[in-house]
Design a protein around this motif. Structure first.
Motif, PDB file in Angstrom:
ATOM      1  N   LEU A  80       0.833  -1.209   0.000  1.00  0.00           N
ATOM      2  CA  LEU A  80       0.000   0.000   0.000  1.00  0.00           C
ATOM      3  C   LEU A  80       0.869   1.261   0.000  1.00  0.00           C
ATOM      4  O   LEU A  80       0.556   2.245  -0.681  1.00  0.00           O
ATOM      5  CB  LEU A  80      -0.927  -0.009   1.218  1.00  0.00           C
ATOM      6  N   LEU A 113      -1.179   4.502  -1.536  1.00  0.00           N
ATOM      7  CA  LEU A 113      -2.571   4.441  -1.112  1.00  0.00           C
ATOM      8  C   LEU A 113      -2.623   4.647   0.402  1.00  0.00           C
ATOM      9  O   LEU A 113      -1.985   3.900   1.148  1.00  0.00           O
ATOM     10  CB  LEU A 113      -3.183   3.091  -1.474  1.00  0.00           C
ATOM     11  N   LEU A 148      -8.996   4.367   5.145  1.00  0.00           N
ATOM     12  CA  LEU A 148      -8.221   5.499   4.649  1.00  0.00           C
ATOM     13  C   LEU A 148      -7.832   6.427   5.799  1.00  0.00           C
ATOM     14  O   LEU A 148      -8.645   6.689   6.696  1.00  0.00           O
ATOM     15  CB  LEU A 148      -9.032   6.276   3.612  1.00  0.00           C
ATOM     16  N   ASP A 175     -15.894   6.170  -0.160  1.00  0.00           N
ATOM     17  CA  ASP A 175     -15.656   5.287  -1.313  1.00  0.00           C
ATOM     18  C   ASP A 175     -16.297   5.859  -2.579  1.00  0.00           C
ATOM     19  O   ASP A 175     -16.687   5.121  -3.485  1.00  0.00           O
ATOM     20  CB  ASP A 175     -16.187   3.881  -1.049  1.00  0.00           C
ATOM     21  N   GLU A 208     -12.999   9.182  -7.081  1.00  0.00           N
ATOM     22  CA  GLU A 208     -11.660   8.629  -7.248  1.00  0.00           C
ATOM     23  C   GLU A 208     -11.344   7.573  -6.190  1.00  0.00           C
ATOM     24  O   GLU A 208     -10.651   6.586  -6.469  1.00  0.00           O
ATOM     25  CB  GLU A 208     -10.630   9.765  -7.185  1.00  0.00           C
ATOM     26  N   ARG A 209     -11.873   7.759  -5.005  1.00  0.00           N
ATOM     27  CA  ARG A 209     -11.523   6.873  -3.896  1.00  0.00           C
ATOM     28  C   ARG A 209     -12.151   5.481  -4.026  1.00  0.00           C
ATOM     29  O   ARG A 209     -11.692   4.541  -3.376  1.00  0.00           O
ATOM     30  CB  ARG A 209     -11.902   7.520  -2.569  1.00  0.00           C
ATOM     31  N   TRP A 265      -9.546   3.280  -5.107  1.00  0.00           N
ATOM     32  CA  TRP A 265      -8.563   2.994  -4.078  1.00  0.00           C
ATOM     33  C   TRP A 265      -8.968   1.739  -3.299  1.00  0.00           C
ATOM     34  O   TRP A 265      -8.124   0.879  -2.994  1.00  0.00           O
ATOM     35  CB  TRP A 265      -8.415   4.167  -3.124  1.00  0.00           C
ATOM     36  N   TRP A 266     -10.248   1.639  -2.954  1.00  0.00           N
ATOM     37  CA  TRP A 266     -10.732   0.475  -2.217  1.00  0.00           C
ATOM     38  C   TRP A 266     -10.600  -0.790  -3.061  1.00  0.00           C
ATOM     39  O   TRP A 266     -10.249  -1.857  -2.552  1.00  0.00           O
ATOM     40  CB  TRP A 266     -12.189   0.684  -1.796  1.00  0.00           C
ATOM     41  N   LYS A 306      -8.372  -1.309  -5.332  1.00  0.00           N
ATOM     42  CA  LYS A 306      -6.951  -1.655  -5.354  1.00  0.00           C
ATOM     43  C   LYS A 306      -6.535  -2.307  -4.040  1.00  0.00           C
ATOM     44  O   LYS A 306      -5.717  -3.252  -4.032  1.00  0.00           O
ATOM     45  CB  LYS A 306      -6.117  -0.405  -5.624  1.00  0.00           C
TER      46      LYS A 306
END
Length: 256
Positions: free
Chosen positions: A25, A30, A79, A89, A92-93, A96-97, A99
């Motif tokens: 991460l 991230l 996060l 979530d 863009e985020r 991230w989740w 990933k």
């Protein structure tokens, strides 16, 4: 009740995978951190009561001992942005989740579709854990923490069996003398005693804190005292006249 983020309280197999995931991460830039690892049965029950017998929305369907968190094989990742925790979530985020879950799977960590932060050791069955069938190679840090959680639990459902604490001590030499077995039995000079330590009493392999912890006796549990020397008592758990270990005498009340 406070969250637990101690890596030592996780099973070593799961702990290693968590550490590798955190490294990945960081490389991927991230901003996820471990929000909670081990979760005590008391805290799990408290969360379960929310939205049922306590005010607030429901946050879990798992009562005490019904979550893999209690066994040190699950953790929540959240996060951490600008010094604050975020479950966002959106936009863009959301990627991230996704990933996070992709990287987790590379380390045999299983996400849950209905609970984004939760990651657990793959192929762990709750029924097996509740029956005391724990992952192999558990170390003393993990085992002693779980032993404490089991010994101090007073609610329902009942706690699982105690895990055995792995010993980090070197083996004895072949010519090491065997201790003499006590000649007493519960029918002769052994004395019945009650454990008075509120959080449970550790049973050790020898008369001192330098000896390995074998298990933790419950508060109120009755045992037989075979012999006493200084601050330590030799204990028989089964009542068969054979020594099972040693406990500090100050937390034993000899029955009159």
């Amino acid at each position: 009740m406070a969250r637990d983020t101690e890596m030592e309280h996780l099973h070593p197999l799961f702990r290693q995978k968590v550490e590798l995931l955190l490294q990945d991460l960081a490389k991927a830039k991230l901003p996820f951190r471990m929000f909670e690892g081990f979760r005590s049965p008391q805290r799990q029950h408290d969360l379960y009561c929310q939205g049922r017998t306590k005010p607030g929305a429901k946050v879990t369907n798992a009562d005490a001992w019904s979550s893999l968190h209690q066994y040190g094989v699950a953790a929540d990742f959240v996060l951490y942005i600008d010094g604050k925790w975020s479950w966002d979530d959106k936009g863009e985020r959301k990627a991230w989740w996704k990933k996070l879950h992709q990287l987790a799977l590379q380390h045999q960590l299983e996400p849950l579709s209905w609970e984004l932060p939760h990651l657990q050791l793959q192929q762990m069955q709750l029924a097996q854990l509740r029956a005391g069938k724990y992952p192999a190679d558990g170390d003393a840090d993990w085992a002693e923490n779980l032993q404490h959680a089991i010994a101090t639990w007073r609610g329902t459902p009942g706690a699982p069996p105690m895990p055995l604490a792995a010993s980090g001590r070197p083996p004895l030499p072949a010519n090491a003398p065997e201790p003499q077995s006590p000649a007493t039995t519960p029918n002769s000079t052994a004395r019945l005693a009650t454990v008075t330590a509120r959080d449970g009493l550790r049973l050790r392999a020898g008369p001192g804190t330098q000896f390995d912890i074998k298990t933790t006796l419950r508060s109120g549990q009755q045992v037989y005292v075979l012999a006493s020397s200084g601050d330590w008592s030799q204990i028989d758990i089964e009542g068969d006249g054979l020594a099972d270990g040693y406990c500090h005498s100050g937390y034993l009340a000899v029955n009159s």
